[in-house]
Design an enzyme around this catalytic site. Sequence first.
Site, short mmCIF file in Angstrom:
data_model
loop_
_atom_site.label_atom_id
_atom_site.label_comp_id
_atom_site.label_asym_id
_atom_site.label_seq_id
_atom_site.Cartn_x
_atom_site.Cartn_y
_atom_site.Cartn_z
N CYS A 31 -3.35 2.72 7.41
CA CYS A 31 -2.47 2.09 7.99
C CYS A 31 -2.44 0.56 7.98
O CYS A 31 -2.75 -0.37 8.74
CB CYS A 31 -2.65 2.07 9.54
N GLU A 61 0.76 -1.01 0.06
CA GLU A 61 -0.07 -0.07 0.11
C GLU A 61 0.75 1.27 0.10
O GLU A 61 1.97 1.14 0.50
CB GLU A 61 -0.82 0.02 1.25
N CYS A 93 3.21 -4.74 16.71
CA CYS A 93 2.53 -3.56 17.49
C CYS A 93 0.87 -3.86 17.29
O CYS A 93 0.34 -4.33 16.56
CB CYS A 93 2.84 -2.04 16.88
N CYS A 107 -1.71 -2.07 15.25
CA CYS A 107 -1.55 -1.98 13.83
C CYS A 107 -2.03 -3.15 12.87
O CYS A 107 -2.01 -4.25 13.19
CB CYS A 107 -0.11 -1.83 13.70
N1 SAH Z 1 7.43 0.49 11.64
C1 SAH Z 1 7.40 2.12 11.33
C2 SAH Z 1 6.80 2.66 10.25
C3 SAH Z 1 5.47 2.40 9.67
S1 SAH Z 1 4.16 2.80 10.84
C4 SAH Z 1 6.97 2.67 12.63
O1 SAH Z 1 6.48 2.02 13.61
O2 SAH Z 1 7.10 3.98 12.93
C5 SAH Z 1 3.55 4.46 10.77
C6 SAH Z 1 2.90 5.01 12.12
O3 SAH Z 1 1.74 4.55 12.17
C7 SAH Z 1 3.71 4.44 13.29
O4 SAH Z 1 3.66 5.63 14.02
C8 SAH Z 1 2.54 3.61 13.91
O5 SAH Z 1 2.69 3.30 15.16
C9 SAH Z 1 1.31 4.26 13.32
N2 SAH Z 1 0.21 3.50 13.34
C10 SAH Z 1 0.08 2.06 13.16
N3 SAH Z 1 -1.15 1.65 13.31
C11 SAH Z 1 -1.73 2.53 13.47
C12 SAH Z 1 -3.36 2.82 13.75
N4 SAH Z 1 -4.08 1.93 13.53
N5 SAH Z 1 -3.54 4.08 14.00
C13 SAH Z 1 -2.83 4.93 14.22
N6 SAH Z 1 -1.48 4.96 13.88
C14 SAH Z 1 -1.12 3.70 13.50
#
Ligand code: SAH
Length: 341
Positions: free
Chosen positions: A331, A90, A114, A117
């Site tokens: 995301c 994506e 995480c 996520c």
């Molecule tokens: N792995 C890297 C980059 C990808 S995630 C990182 O963790 O920074 C990009 C951002 O989106 C990160 O801050 C992550 O924590 C956030 N993120 C992931 N899932 C999310 C969600 N459901 N709602 C809001 N932010 C989210």
Amino acid sequence: MINLLDLELNKLEELLVSMGEPKFRAKQVFGWLYKGAGSFDEMTNVPAALRQKLAEFCEIGLPEVMQVQQSKIDGTRKYLFGLKDGNAIESVFMKYKFGNSICVSSQVGCRMGCKFCASTLGGLLRNLTPGEIAGQILAAEKDTGERISHVVVMGTGEPFDNYDNVAAFIRLINDKNGLNIGMRNITVSTCGVVPMISRFGEDFPQVNLAISLHATNNEARSAMMPVNKAYPMEQLIEACRAYGQATSRRVTFEYTLVKGVNDGPKDAEALAKVLRGMLCHVNLIPLNVVKETGFETSSRASALEFQRILESRGVPATIRRELGDDIDAACGQLRLKARDA
Ligand code: SAH
């Protein structure tokens, strides 16, 4: 087949010289690739014989648009791209006053786990190559007919878990013979793979660094982000301070607001304490609800109060503007839906 998009200009020069071609041809081919050429026939100032030779064992590995969702509110376009091996990734194209920006993926899936996520739900399938990351920009420029000036590596994947390819990608898109995207217009976001932070500061002192923090103590952070068990918060914060000192650059901390989990006034106070005296900025991100995770998003009022507390304690904070709200699928959710379909 060699994907020519994977080759930095010096590598492309080596390849062409090894084929008995003059070095300057590499610049011509490179220029075409980053103008979005989809075939060798388009490279009109490259001799036909060379074009033919290239076509025999090289390809231009642009991802294929499988699906696009366009926001009616703000022009945000979310892409599901297909790769040659059948995997899907994506990217998100966003319009800002300062220009067009794209959020690219760095891996197919993610192994960081995480809890909130969507991108990590199926684990890591593989790393993306430099050309596959750059290809997302080229394909989006082609599809929109617009230039992209800003890039955030915040899509699916952990960039510091694929460091070498992400580093090559940055050099590729920064090359003035191609996309010429300024280092300061590039942002890399990490969940906190600590050993890579100082290396990144040395390799790319001008590229923006964003850290996904999301919590204010080890217990809470480890519960949400398993990476914290390997690299606890003290180490992470220390690495960020050292990075700031070495580069004089402001670190951005991303803090996703999850209702009842990390969005109370006490959390804001604790966060201000953790970041005290640091050259930084906090980006508050209202959680994008992923139904598989069971987490809920914060209210607007909680977000505003959280921001107010940070600012009153000298920590600059903004609440991320939600683009493309009407097309959900933020995301990693687009890829997830396609996979489950
Ligand atoms: N792995 C890297 C980059 C990808 S995630 C990182 O963790 O920074 C990009 C951002 O989106 C990160 O801050 C992550 O924590 C956030 N993120 C992931 N899932 C999310 C969600 N459901 N709602 C809001 N932010 C989210």
